[in-house]
Design a protein around this motif. Structure first.
Motif, PDB file in Angstrom:
ATOM      1  N   LYS A 123      38.582  91.963  84.880  1.00 29.93           N
ATOM      2  CA  LYS A 123      38.230  90.665  85.445  1.00 29.93           C
ATOM      3  C   LYS A 123      37.048  90.035  84.713  1.00 29.93           C
ATOM      4  CE  LYS A 123      36.818  88.405  89.756  1.00 29.93           C
ATOM      5  NZ  LYS A 123      36.473  88.605  91.200  1.00 29.93           N
ATOM      6  N   LYS A 124      35.995  90.828  84.481  1.00 32.53           N
ATOM      7  CA  LYS A 124      34.793  90.288  83.842  1.00 32.53           C
ATOM      8  C   LYS A 124      35.052  89.911  82.387  1.00 32.53           C
ATOM      9  CE  LYS A 124      31.391  92.494  86.840  1.00 32.53           C
ATOM     10  NZ  LYS A 124      30.186  93.358  86.943  1.00 32.53           N
ATOM     11  N   VAL A 125      35.822  90.736  81.692  1.00 33.38           N
ATOM     12  CA  VAL A 125      36.127  90.448  80.284  1.00 33.38           C
ATOM     13  C   VAL A 125      36.991  89.202  80.162  1.00 33.38           C
ATOM     14  CG1 VAL A 125      37.368  91.283  78.247  1.00 33.38           C
ATOM     15  CG2 VAL A 125      35.846  92.816  79.496  1.00 33.38           C
ATOM     16  N   GLU A 126      38.017  89.110  80.983  1.00 30.61           N
ATOM     17  CA  GLU A 126      38.920  87.963  80.906  1.00 30.61           C
ATOM     18  C   GLU A 126      38.220  86.661  81.267  1.00 30.61           C
ATOM     19  OE1 GLU A 126      42.049  87.916  79.626  1.00 30.61           O
ATOM     20  OE2 GLU A 126      41.431  89.935  79.060  1.00 30.61           O
ATOM     21  N   GLU A 127      37.245  86.712  82.154  1.00 32.33           N
ATOM     22  CA  GLU A 127      36.470  85.515  82.487  1.00 32.33           C
ATOM     23  C   GLU A 127      35.718  85.000  81.267  1.00 32.33           C
ATOM     24  OE1 GLU A 127      34.015  86.660  85.741  1.00 32.33           O
ATOM     25  OE2 GLU A 127      35.571  86.339  87.263  1.00 32.33           O
ATOM     26  N   LYS A 128      35.121  85.910  80.507  1.00 29.54           N
ATOM     27  CA  LYS A 128      34.393  85.518  79.296  1.00 29.54           C
ATOM     28  C   LYS A 128      35.337  85.016  78.216  1.00 29.54           C
ATOM     29  CE  LYS A 128      29.934  86.423  79.912  1.00 29.54           C
ATOM     30  NZ  LYS A 128      28.832  85.497  79.591  1.00 29.54           N
ATOM     31  N   VAL A 129      36.437  85.727  78.021  1.00 26.80           N
ATOM     32  CA  VAL A 129      37.386  85.350  76.977  1.00 26.80           C
ATOM     33  C   VAL A 129      38.014  83.993  77.279  1.00 26.80           C
ATOM     34  CG1 VAL A 129      39.588  85.953  75.891  1.00 26.80           C
ATOM     35  CG2 VAL A 129      37.862  87.732  76.295  1.00 26.80           C
ATOM     36  N   SER A 130      38.235  83.709  78.547  1.00 25.11           N
ATOM     37  CA  SER A 130      38.831  82.416  78.910  1.00 25.11           C
ATOM     38  C   SER A 130      37.911  81.257  78.540  1.00 25.11           C
ATOM     39  CB  SER A 130      39.144  82.383  80.408  1.00 25.11           C
ATOM     40  OG  SER A 130      37.964  82.430  81.184  1.00 25.11           O
ATOM     41  N   VAL A 131      36.595  81.485  78.599  1.00 25.20           N
ATOM     42  CA  VAL A 131      35.640  80.451  78.184  1.00 25.20           C
ATOM     43  C   VAL A 131      35.773  80.179  76.692  1.00 25.20           C
ATOM     44  CG1 VAL A 131      33.191  79.859  77.986  1.00 25.20           C
ATOM     45  CG2 VAL A 131      34.032  81.028  80.029  1.00 25.20           C
ATOM     46  N   VAL A 132      35.926  81.254  75.913  1.00 25.28           N
ATOM     47  CA  VAL A 132      36.104  81.100  74.464  1.00 25.28           C
ATOM     48  C   VAL A 132      37.379  80.345  74.150  1.00 25.28           C
ATOM     49  CG1 VAL A 132      36.451  82.335  72.291  1.00 25.28           C
ATOM     50  CG2 VAL A 132      34.784  83.193  73.955  1.00 25.28           C
ATOM     51  N   LYS A 133      38.481  80.747  74.781  1.00 29.87           N
ATOM     52  CA  LYS A 133      39.771  80.125  74.499  1.00 29.87           C
ATOM     53  C   LYS A 133      39.827  78.659  74.931  1.00 29.87           C
ATOM     54  CE  LYS A 133      42.533  84.349  74.490  1.00 29.87           C
ATOM     55  NZ  LYS A 133      43.658  85.098  75.113  1.00 29.87           N
ATOM     56  N   SER A 134      38.993  78.316  75.908  1.00 30.85           N
ATOM     57  CA  SER A 134      38.964  76.923  76.367  1.00 30.85           C
ATOM     58  C   SER A 134      38.050  76.051  75.522  1.00 30.85           C
ATOM     59  CB  SER A 134      38.521  76.867  77.834  1.00 30.85           C
ATOM     60  OG  SER A 134      37.170  77.302  77.959  1.00 30.85           O
ATOM     61  N   GLY A 135      37.416  76.665  74.505  1.00 28.14           N
ATOM     62  CA  GLY A 135      36.552  75.906  73.603  1.00 28.14           C
ATOM     63  C   GLY A 135      35.122  75.809  74.064  1.00 28.14           C
ATOM     64  N   GLY A 136      34.717  76.637  75.047  1.00 21.03           N
ATOM     65  CA  GLY A 136      33.351  76.599  75.559  1.00 21.03           C
ATOM     66  C   GLY A 136      32.344  77.109  74.536  1.00 21.03           C
ATOM     67  N   ASP A 137      31.095  76.658  74.673  1.00 18.33           N
ATOM     68  CA  ASP A 137      30.024  77.056  73.766  1.00 18.33           C
ATOM     69  C   ASP A 137      29.160  78.137  74.401  1.00 18.33           C
ATOM     70  OD1 ASP A 137      30.644  75.359  71.654  1.00 18.33           O
ATOM     71  OD2 ASP A 137      29.571  73.673  72.558  1.00 18.33           O
ATOM     72  N   PHE A 138      28.499  78.926  73.538  1.00 21.13           N
ATOM     73  CA  PHE A 138      27.551  79.924  73.976  1.00 21.13           C
ATOM     74  C   PHE A 138      26.203  79.617  73.329  1.00 21.13           C
ATOM     75  CE2 PHE A 138      31.619  81.767  74.728  1.00 21.13           C
ATOM     76  CZ  PHE A 138      31.462  82.627  75.803  1.00 21.13           C
ATOM     77  N   ASP A 139      25.120  79.876  74.072  1.00 21.53           N
ATOM     78  CA  ASP A 139      23.791  79.490  73.602  1.00 21.53           C
ATOM     79  C   ASP A 139      23.436  80.118  72.267  1.00 21.53           C
ATOM     80  OD1 ASP A 139      23.391  77.913  75.810  1.00 21.53           O
ATOM     81  OD2 ASP A 139      22.348  79.458  76.966  1.00 21.53           O
ATOM     82  N   ALA A 140      23.798  81.389  72.066  1.00 20.00           N
ATOM     83  CA  ALA A 140      23.446  82.075  70.819  1.00 20.00           C
ATOM     84  C   ALA A 140      24.051  81.375  69.611  1.00 20.00           C
ATOM     85  CB  ALA A 140      23.892  83.533  70.871  1.00 20.00           C
ATOM     86  N   ASP A 141      25.299  80.941  69.738  1.00 16.75           N
ATOM     87  CA  ASP A 141      25.963  80.270  68.623  1.00 16.75           C
ATOM     88  C   ASP A 141      25.334  78.911  68.347  1.00 16.75           C
ATOM     89  OD1 ASP A 141      28.502  82.035  68.030  1.00 16.75           O
ATOM     90  OD2 ASP A 141      28.273  81.941  70.187  1.00 16.75           O
ATOM     91  N   ASN A 142      24.911  78.222  69.385  1.00 14.94           N
ATOM     92  CA  ASN A 142      24.234  76.943  69.193  1.00 14.94           C
ATOM     93  C   ASN A 142      22.901  77.130  68.491  1.00 14.94           C
ATOM     94  OD1 ASN A 142      26.308  75.571  70.527  1.00 14.94           O
ATOM     95  ND2 ASN A 142      25.355  75.841  72.532  1.00 14.94           N
ATOM     96  N   THR A 143      22.187  78.204  68.846  1.00 12.83           N
ATOM     97  CA  THR A 143      20.903  78.499  68.196  1.00 12.83           C
ATOM     98  C   THR A 143      21.095  78.805  66.719  1.00 12.83           C
ATOM     99  OG1 THR A 143      20.037  79.387  70.276  1.00 12.83           O
ATOM    100  CG2 THR A 143      18.874  79.997  68.260  1.00 12.83           C
ATOM    101  N   ILE A 144      22.130  79.590  66.402  1.00 17.07           N
ATOM    102  CA  ILE A 144      22.416  79.919  65.002  1.00 17.07           C
ATOM    103  C   ILE A 144      22.723  78.659  64.200  1.00 17.07           C
ATOM    104  CG2 ILE A 144      24.073  81.074  63.475  1.00 17.07           C
ATOM    105  CD1 ILE A 144      24.279  83.250  65.646  1.00 17.07           C
TER     106      ILE A 144
END
Length: 269
Positions: A123-144
């Motif tokens: 459940k926890k993994v799929e929640e995170k992966v669904s954010v990626v597949k939906s095109g969501g951003d993560f703070d670390a990538d924005n900082t890079i």
């Protein structure tokens, strides 16, 4: 938070003397890296996954989680020549929106609880992966993205300052939580792209002491306990571990338990 305790870990004072000495003898993770290859018999695991609509990758993650819970030494890290017990169970991995060369890779961190079992992990993994597949951003990538646009000498200076602050255990919890390499274990599922597992290198950045690569499922001979051989599904898992966190006997016992979980996923429920 300070020299003896950090936002992400507690300094361990009661370690054997030789473990305390290791960080002085081996100052970098690269110096302390040891490598293990485990071939897992998936005879029962494949059948279990088909029956319960579970992926091998989920069993892999849940088995690693049990390793961190039952063998706390595998949730340790070394910074500033001190060994710390991590405060949280967290696994990192790269995820893509699509399995193709053009899709962007995003580093994902998933925090777990000691009581989490296999279906909690899913459940926890799929929640995170669904954010990626939906095109969501993560703070670390924005900082890079910001850092790579700066002049090189400024970026180098920023990293030097962060390393110094990290050395003294003064990084904030927010910074650590957003940084992909401050995790209990970092994993890669190269079997999903059709290749066998490599031995992953260690990063000097962050606090990751365990890297694990899951390879491609393939057919091979397996010798059973009664001495007979059979062709079945197997997978190679390659570990790179910072040996400053535990001795060889401890590692051997822990990885034996990991294999038992991988081959008997019903134990993870």
């Amino acid at each position: 938070m300070g020299i003896f305790n950090r936002a992400d870990g507690r300094y361990i004072k009661d370690l054997p003397t030789y473990i305390k000495f290791f960080p002085f003898l081996m100052t970098r993770r690269h110096d302390a890296s040891v490598y293990f290859n485990q071939r897992i018999d998936l005879t029962g695991t494949v059948e279990y996954c088909k029956k319960n609509n579970v992926k091998i990758f989920h069993v892999f993650l849940a088995s690693l989680l049990r390793l961190g819970v039952e063998k706390p030494a595998f949730n340790r890290f070394v910074v500033g020549k001190r060994v710390y017990q991590r405060n949280h169970l967290v696994i990192g991995f790269m995820a893509k929106q699509k399995i193709d060369e053009e899709s962007r890779e995003i580093s994902v961190k998933v925090f777990f609880d000691e009581k989490d079992r296999l279906f909690d992990v899913i459940k926890k993994v799929e929640e995170k992966v669904s954010v990626v597949k939906s095109g969501g951003d993560f703070d670390a990538d924005n900082t890079i993205d910001i850092l790579i646009r700066l002049p090189k000498f400024i970026t180098s200076f920023i990293f030097m300052c962060i390393r110094t602050i990290d050395h003294f255990g003064l990084l904030s919890r927010k910074f650590i939580d957003e940084n992909p390499l401050y995790v209990s274990a970092y994993v890669t599922n190269v079997g999903s792209i059709g290749i066998d597992a490599p031995f992953h290198h260690m990063y000097e950045w962050g606090t990751t002491s365990v890297f694990a690569a899951l390879g491609k499922i393939h057919k091979d001979y397996v010798v059973k306990e009664d001495g007979t051989a059979a062709i079945t599904d197997v997978v190679n898992i390659k570990f790179t571990i910072d040996e400053r966190i535990a001795d060889g006997v401890h590692m051997a016992k822990a990885l034996g338990d990991f294999q038992r979980y991988m081959e008997n996923p019903e134990l993870l429920e």
